[in-house]
Design a protein around this motif. Structure first.
Motif, short mmCIF file in Angstrom:
data_model
loop_
_atom_site.label_atom_id
_atom_site.label_comp_id
_atom_site.label_asym_id
_atom_site.label_seq_id
_atom_site.Cartn_x
_atom_site.Cartn_y
_atom_site.Cartn_z
N ARG A 70 0.81 -1.22 0.00
CA ARG A 70 0.00 0.00 0.00
C ARG A 70 0.84 1.27 0.00
NH1 ARG A 70 -2.20 1.21 6.14
NH2 ARG A 70 -0.22 0.95 7.21
N THR A 71 2.14 1.17 -0.30
CA THR A 71 3.02 2.33 -0.29
C THR A 71 3.82 2.38 -1.58
OG1 THR A 71 3.25 2.04 2.11
CG2 THR A 71 4.75 3.60 1.05
N VAL A 72 3.83 3.55 -2.22
CA VAL A 72 4.49 3.68 -3.51
C VAL A 72 5.40 4.91 -3.52
CG1 VAL A 72 2.59 2.59 -4.75
CG2 VAL A 72 2.60 5.08 -4.48
N GLU B 97 -2.75 -2.23 6.46
CA GLU B 97 -1.40 -2.77 6.33
C GLU B 97 -1.48 -4.25 5.98
OE1 GLU B 97 2.77 -3.23 8.87
OE2 GLU B 97 1.02 -2.26 9.76
N PRO B 98 -0.85 -4.67 4.89
CA PRO B 98 -0.95 -6.07 4.46
C PRO B 98 -0.06 -6.99 5.30
CG PRO B 98 0.40 -4.85 2.92
CD PRO B 98 -0.08 -3.86 3.94
N ALA C 215 0.24 -9.32 -1.77
CA ALA C 215 -0.19 -7.92 -1.95
C ALA C 215 0.90 -7.10 -2.63
CB ALA C 215 -0.56 -7.31 -0.59
N LEU C 216 2.16 -7.33 -2.24
CA LEU C 216 3.27 -6.61 -2.86
C LEU C 216 3.40 -6.98 -4.33
CD1 LEU C 216 5.77 -4.80 -2.73
CD2 LEU C 216 7.06 -6.77 -1.89
N ASP C 217 3.30 -8.27 -4.63
CA ASP C 217 3.41 -8.72 -6.02
C ASP C 217 2.29 -8.14 -6.88
OD1 ASP C 217 4.67 -10.55 -8.03
OD2 ASP C 217 2.69 -11.48 -7.99
N PHE C 218 1.06 -8.10 -6.33
CA PHE C 218 -0.08 -7.54 -7.06
C PHE C 218 0.14 -6.05 -7.33
CE2 PHE C 218 -4.22 -5.43 -7.16
CZ PHE C 218 -4.90 -6.17 -8.10
N ALA C 219 0.62 -5.33 -6.32
CA ALA C 219 0.84 -3.89 -6.47
C ALA C 219 1.92 -3.61 -7.51
CB ALA C 219 1.22 -3.28 -5.13
N ASP D 62 -10.00 2.70 -10.09
CA ASP D 62 -9.49 3.06 -8.77
C ASP D 62 -8.68 1.88 -8.22
OD1 ASP D 62 -10.30 5.05 -6.20
OD2 ASP D 62 -9.72 3.01 -5.68
N TYR D 63 -7.38 2.14 -7.91
CA TYR D 63 -6.52 1.02 -7.51
C TYR D 63 -6.96 0.41 -6.18
CZ TYR D 63 -2.73 -1.80 -5.85
OH TYR D 63 -2.02 -2.85 -5.35
N ALA D 64 -7.32 1.24 -5.20
CA ALA D 64 -7.72 0.70 -3.90
C ALA D 64 -8.89 -0.24 -4.04
CB ALA D 64 -8.05 1.84 -2.94
#
Length: 273
Positions: free
Chosen positions: A53-55, A70-71, A78-82, A110-112
């Motif tokens: 959730r952080t870029v 927070e994942p 979640a990181l791989d998807f983002a 909308d990404y979220a």
């Protein structure tokens, strides 16, 4: 009289026909993943994904995506998807609160909402609305993290270590006086995150030994009480990535000796100097 009656009948039939045509006109329904962020917002490239959730954006901004929890369970997924969805792609950005943003993909998604509907992350700070519905749909469909055996409650803290050896410091500080002149000086403080986890929001403290005072600071805000200086991050400097660092600078006053502080703490934990 007969002509007037015929005219009234004709007007009544025309009015009914127009009303039927208007009522039958279909209205478009917005896609549940489309955002209300205006298309006029410029596209910005996502150069790095720090976690689910952080870029980091092309202009150097590091920000958290609003309304995503927070994942913890399924953090790697979640990181791989983002990364697959956001990294090296352009998005439209709107600010929700300081340090948080809403990201909309180039196609208007909308990404979220997309991440929650795919079961990659949970929501936080949301009471009803599309995100809550998307989380419910993902849970019912056993998608993403909902297909795993994930703990829903915060696990208990680990037992205290049996030895008295203190844990390693989570931070390392370098204090450097870059220039000085009679009665004043300029210094730079660099804080490195060696904790292994992302730091989101921080307060750095130290104690002067020779009566120095901070007059002006940049990249952070400060408060001083006696010899103790408390430094709090600015909105744009809240995140310190693992093995990353943040630097602050300040102008100070010194009427005599100007020795560097010997002890620093970050969020209450002592730092290595």
């Amino acid at each position: 009289m007969a002509a007037r009656k015929h005219l009234l009948v004709l007007l009544t039939l025309l009015t009914a026909a127009c009303t039927t045509e208007v009522a039958a006109t279909p209205h478009p329904v917005a896609s549940p993943t489309k955002s209300s962020v205006p298309d006029e917002q410029p596209l910005v490239k996502v150069v790095a994904v720090l976690d689910g959730r952080t870029v980091e954006l092309a202009d150097g901004t590091k920000a958290r995506i609003s309304f995503l929890a927070e994942p913890s369970c399924g953090a790697e997924a979640a990181l791989d998807f983002a990364k697959k969805t956001l990294q090296d792609n352009e998005v439209r950005v709107s600010s929700i609160t300081p340090g948080e943003v809403s990201l909309v993909l180039a196609d208007g998604t909308d990404y979220a909402l997309l991440a929650v509907r795919s079961g990659m992350v949970r929501t936080t700070g949301v009471d009803g609305g599309p995100l809550t519905q998307a989380e419910g749909d993902a849970a019912n469909g056993k998608l993403g993290l909902w297909a795993q055996e994930c703990a829903t409650a915060t696990p208990p803290p680990p037992p205290a270590p049996s030895t008295s050896t203190p844990p390693p410091p989570p931070c390392a500080v370098t204090y450097r006086i870059s220039s000085q002149w009679p009665g004043a000086f300029q210094a730079e403080v660099t804080v490195r995150n060696v904790s292994g986890v992302l730091i989101n929001g921080w307060t750095l403290r130290w104690r002067f030994t020779d009566g120095q005072t901070v007059a002006q600071m940049w990249n952070a805000s400060h408060a001083q009480e006696g010899a103790v200086v408390s430094v709090t991050n600015a909105d744009y400097s809240a995140l310190i990535t693992p093995n990353g660092s943040i630097s602050i600078g300040f102008n100070g006053t010194a009427t005599g000796a100007n020795n560097m502080p010997t002890a620093f703490s970050l969020n209450g934990a002592p730092c290595r100097v």
